[in-house]
Scaffold this motif. Sequence first.
Motif, PDB file in Angstrom:
ATOM      1  N   PRO A 252       0.742  -1.160  -0.016  1.00 18.38           N
ATOM      2  CA  PRO A 252       0.115   0.039   0.149  1.00 18.38           C
ATOM      3  C   PRO A 252       0.996   1.324   0.149  1.00 18.38           C
ATOM      4  N   THR A 253       0.188   2.261  -0.499  1.00 19.13           N
ATOM      5  CA  THR A 253       0.825   3.784  -0.355  1.00 19.13           C
ATOM      6  C   THR A 253       0.941   4.083   0.888  1.00 19.13           C
ATOM      7  N   LEU A 254       2.432   4.270   1.461  1.00 23.97           N
ATOM      8  CA  LEU A 254       2.572   4.625   2.907  1.00 23.97           C
ATOM      9  C   LEU A 254       1.738   5.758   3.368  1.00 23.97           C
TER      10      LEU A 254
ATOM     11  N   ARG B  85      11.086  11.701   6.663  1.00 25.83           N
ATOM     12  CA  ARG B  85      11.161  10.851   8.039  1.00 25.83           C
ATOM     13  C   ARG B  85      10.035   9.803   8.034  1.00 25.83           C
ATOM     14  N   PHE B  86       8.980  10.021   7.218  1.00 28.09           N
ATOM     15  CA  PHE B  86       7.987   9.147   7.347  1.00 28.09           C
ATOM     16  C   PHE B  86       7.916   8.479   5.877  1.00 28.09           C
ATOM     17  N   GLY B  87       8.949   8.463   5.170  1.00 25.76           N
ATOM     18  CA  GLY B  87       9.031   7.681   3.916  1.00 25.76           C
ATOM     19  C   GLY B  87       8.076   7.846   2.921  1.00 25.76           C
ATOM     20  N   LEU B  88       7.574   9.200   2.792  1.00 27.06           N
ATOM     21  CA  LEU B  88       6.580   9.431   1.766  1.00 27.06           C
ATOM     22  C   LEU B  88       7.277   9.160   0.164  1.00 27.06           C
ATOM     23  N   PRO B  89       6.601   8.599  -0.314  1.00 28.61           N
ATOM     24  CA  PRO B  89       7.438   8.254  -1.994  1.00 28.61           C
ATOM     25  C   PRO B  89       8.071   9.472  -2.709  1.00 28.61           C
TER      26      PRO B  89
END
Length: 330
Positions: A51-53, A307-311
């Motif tokens: 899933p999209t993070l 930091r939250f790994g957004l693409p």
Amino acid sequence: MKRKLIDVARRAGVGHATVDRVLNERGGVRPETAKRVLDAARDLGFDRKLPTLYRQGLRFEVLLGRRQMPLCARLSDAIVRFGRPFEDIVAIERTFVDETRPELVAEAILKSRGNALVVYGQDHELIIDAIAEVTSAGKPVVTIVSDVPSAPRLSYVGIDHYKAGRCAAFFLAKMAGEGSIVLLCSSLYYRAQAERISGCRDGMADHADRQSVSALVELDENDPFADEELSKALEAGKVTGIYNAGVSHAVLGRALAANYLGPPPVLVGHDISPDAERMLQEGAMTLVIDQNPDLQVRKALLILASRFGLPGVVAESPVVPFTVLVRDSL
């Protein structure tokens, strides 16, 4: 499939049910935990589309100062503009709180329901403790405008205020006539203002041979006698230069108008605003050192998104350059 879910759970250090909620986007999982799960699934070569993070429920809250402050208005506008690329994944909220009252800022930090915070506030023990409490619970905090270095924040995004103070000293030493220099600030609890004053003092010691610092005035703008206190400082001795490290341009403008019928001293201040622009145009202010709040907001959001790994997000350096403005560059 079940065996693979167990492998992901072990690698991520979470339960099987948590992995199931993340991979099937059922919600109820903290973003940092969800990131560990997805990272573990990728490392194990999980053979399904992941899933999209954080598509559901990720929220950044930006704690700004008083709404009527020109700097906070600029920050607020920048949040609207630079938040648009993330709006499908992240909700970015703006909260205005009186930054002169650290107890209110600390309370807002502790009550925030966001997954991450951007904070503008004083270097005060209440704010330090509040940042420490939320970061210990896994909520990253980025400070902007004025740092809180004793707190375990993720990053500070902003200009080097010490260097800005030295820059002010250089211009004052070159442009002001022989006489005294008055330093102004609103509160040394703001790390930004304390560093500006320190930089200006050191810069004057290095560059000035015709001037000396005669006074440091810490001016509470809520004090009904603030204008009178400022006028007294400007009347003492031959003041040929003023460094305004944080007093309202409006307050300073009134004091200058009341005390100088002729040309005012060389005045160096911070942050462009309608009042600062008017004072530059009228010749009451010599130059403004602007801290580029638009760029601060952009970098702060990118650091949190990374930091939250957004693409597709790459964090940038938190260092922001300052800009020197004069009348002809407006």
